[in-house]
Write an enzyme that holds these catalytic residues in place. Structure first.
Site, PDB file in Angstrom:
ATOM      1  N   PRO A   1       0.840  -1.204   0.000  1.00 52.71           N
ATOM      2  CA  PRO A   1       0.000   0.000   0.000  1.00 52.71           C
ATOM      3  C   PRO A   1       0.876   1.255   0.000  1.00 52.71           C
ATOM      4  CG  PRO A   1      -0.694  -1.544   1.705  1.00 52.71           C
ATOM      5  CD  PRO A   1       0.620  -2.036   1.197  1.00 52.71           C
ATOM      6  N   LYS A   2       0.408   2.294  -0.661  1.00 49.94           N
ATOM      7  CA  LYS A   2       1.136   3.566  -0.667  1.00 49.94           C
ATOM      8  C   LYS A   2       0.593   4.445   0.450  1.00 49.94           C
ATOM      9  CE  LYS A   2       2.660   7.408  -3.555  1.00 49.94           C
ATOM     10  NZ  LYS A   2       2.403   8.418  -2.509  1.00 49.94           N
ATOM     11  N   TRP A   3       1.379   4.603   1.505  1.00 48.34           N
ATOM     12  CA  TRP A   3       0.948   5.354   2.679  1.00 48.34           C
ATOM     13  C   TRP A   3       1.041   6.849   2.418  1.00 48.34           C
ATOM     14  CZ3 TRP A   3      -1.176   2.517   6.470  1.00 48.34           C
ATOM     15  CH2 TRP A   3      -0.903   1.147   6.451  1.00 48.34           C
TER      16      TRP A   3
ATOM     17  N   ASP B   1      -2.826   6.080  -0.543  1.00 48.50           N
ATOM     18  CA  ASP B   1      -2.643   6.880  -1.739  1.00 48.50           C
ATOM     19  C   ASP B   1      -2.552   6.060  -3.012  1.00 48.50           C
ATOM     20  OD1 ASP B   1      -2.460   9.384  -2.755  1.00 48.50           O
ATOM     21  OD2 ASP B   1      -0.355   9.695  -2.302  1.00 48.50           O
TER      22      ASP B   1
END
Length: 382
Positions: A28-30, A198
């Site tokens: 996941p894109k934090w 994101d």
């Protein structure tokens, strides 16, 4: 501090792509503050046994547990997150360098606005916010452990070592989930936006850690919305060119909220827009974003506002009658606003301003931080 990888170091970066590439590791894109944690927990001796006339002088040690949070601009962020400094000392290996993201998590997902407020010059304010809006650290890469430099090793090996190093770690230190399954990554991309994430990051399986190089891939959400143009700010080149257009959406109560800006125009077009918009210039008394409404708590820009990040940047604006509609491209929302600067697509003379409401926006599912970091990742091995 004496580590195999020493601060400052610029983190490895990602380049944007339109689709999730195959045969990668996916995370996941934090959406937070990128940070590289340096911890050197060795005790340091500053005295020795020495004979004296009446015996021996005692051995004296000092606590050598040093922690530093490096950032994208190489300026340390350590002082702004005292609760994370204590967590690092309690949860991480004694000597390590770990890349990750600082976030503020709530039951409704990540709160980037609350995270921004943590960057404050007053120590008393920093201490208060560390209790009111405590931060978490999401670890996703290992640069060094003990005396070993891991930057030259493939990602699968770095990830396996990171999983082992953080096996006993607890909140607020978390290990990001990872998968090599493209279908799982696609599901994450669709579902996790509701937690404030994101998009998805793709990392080459055999890639080494390359500071300040865009060798990873990022896939972000992209959506469109019709917005009201309710004001503008002039360009830094002069008073006859548009710097940015201010966007609004109507809420359920019929109030026009400020939701973001667009500003990427060629210089010739900036001057054309300035001339085109002059007939719409309004008085503040007649504008939806009047200062009395702001004082009452509505989401409106501030008069003569200054940027939190650039003290010399004037954020005051010229109000326009809210009559023009523009279609913009955005990635996702942060509360009631666009998280990043929106992109111009086209003017919409066929749309009425009153039709520009929040109802047109997609409403992603809501996830908590614990929903994502607990049991959703897949070890990659090494």
């Amino acid at each position: 501090m004496d580590l195999p990888v020493m601060p400052p170091i610029l983190p490895m970066l990602a380049k944007p792509v339109s689709e999730i590439p195959a045969q990668q590791c996916y995370e996941p894109k934090w959406d937070g503050f990128r940070a590289v944690i340096f911890r050197d927990g060795d005790e340091v001796e500053i005295g020795r046994n020495r004979p004296t006339w009446d015996g021996f002088r005692s051995i004296i040690f000092r606590d050598g547990d040093e922690v530093e949070f490096g950032s994208r601009n190489e300026k340390p962020m350590t002082r702004y997150f005292p609760e994370l400094v204590e967590a690092v000392k309690a949860e991480l290996p004694q000597r390590c360098v770990i890349d990750g993201e600082i976030v503020v998590a709530t039951d409704a997902g990540l709160d980037f606005e609350a995270l921004q407020q943590r960057i404050h010059p007053a120590d008393s304010r920093v201490r208060l916010l560390s209790k009111q809006t405590p931060a978490s650290f999401i670890a996703f890469d290992l640069l060094a452990l003990d005396d070993q430099d891991y930057t030259g090793r493939p990602f699968t090996e770095r990830r396996a070592a990171l999983e082992q190093a953080l096996a006993g770690a607890g909140a607020p230190i978390h290990l990001t989930p990872v998968t090599a399954d493209l279908a799982v990554a696609q599901r994450w991309f669709s579902e996790f936006e509701g937690a404030g994430l994101d998009g998805v990051i793709a990392k080459p399986l055999t890639g080494v850690y390359e500071p300040d190089k865009r060798v990873m891939f990022k896939i972000k959400h992209e959506r469109t919305a019709d917005c009201v143009v309710a004001g503008y700010r002039v360009h830094k080149s002069g008073p006859d060119a548009i710097g940015s257009l201010m966007l609004g959406l109507y809420n359920d109560a019929g109030v026009l909220n400020s939701v973001g800006v667009i500003g990427a125009f060629p210089m010739a077009r900036r001057r054309e827009l300035f001339a085109e918009l002059q007939p719409l210039v309004a008085d503040f008394d007649e504008h939806p974003w009047n200062w009395a409404a702001h004082e009452a708590g509505e989401r409106t820009p501030r008069k003569n506002e200054q940027s939190r990040w650039n003290a010399g940047k004037d954020l005051s604006f010229t109000p326009l009658r809210p009559e023009r509609v523009v279609e913009v491209r955005y990635d996702h929302m942060e509360g009631e606003r666009f998280r990043h600067t929106a992109q111009f697509i086209r003017w919409r003379p066929d749309r009425s301003p009153q039709s520009c409401t929040y109802e047109q926006l997609e409403q992603p599912l809501t996830f908590k931080l614990s929903d994502i970091v607990n049991g959703l990742g897949e070890p990659t091995g090494g």
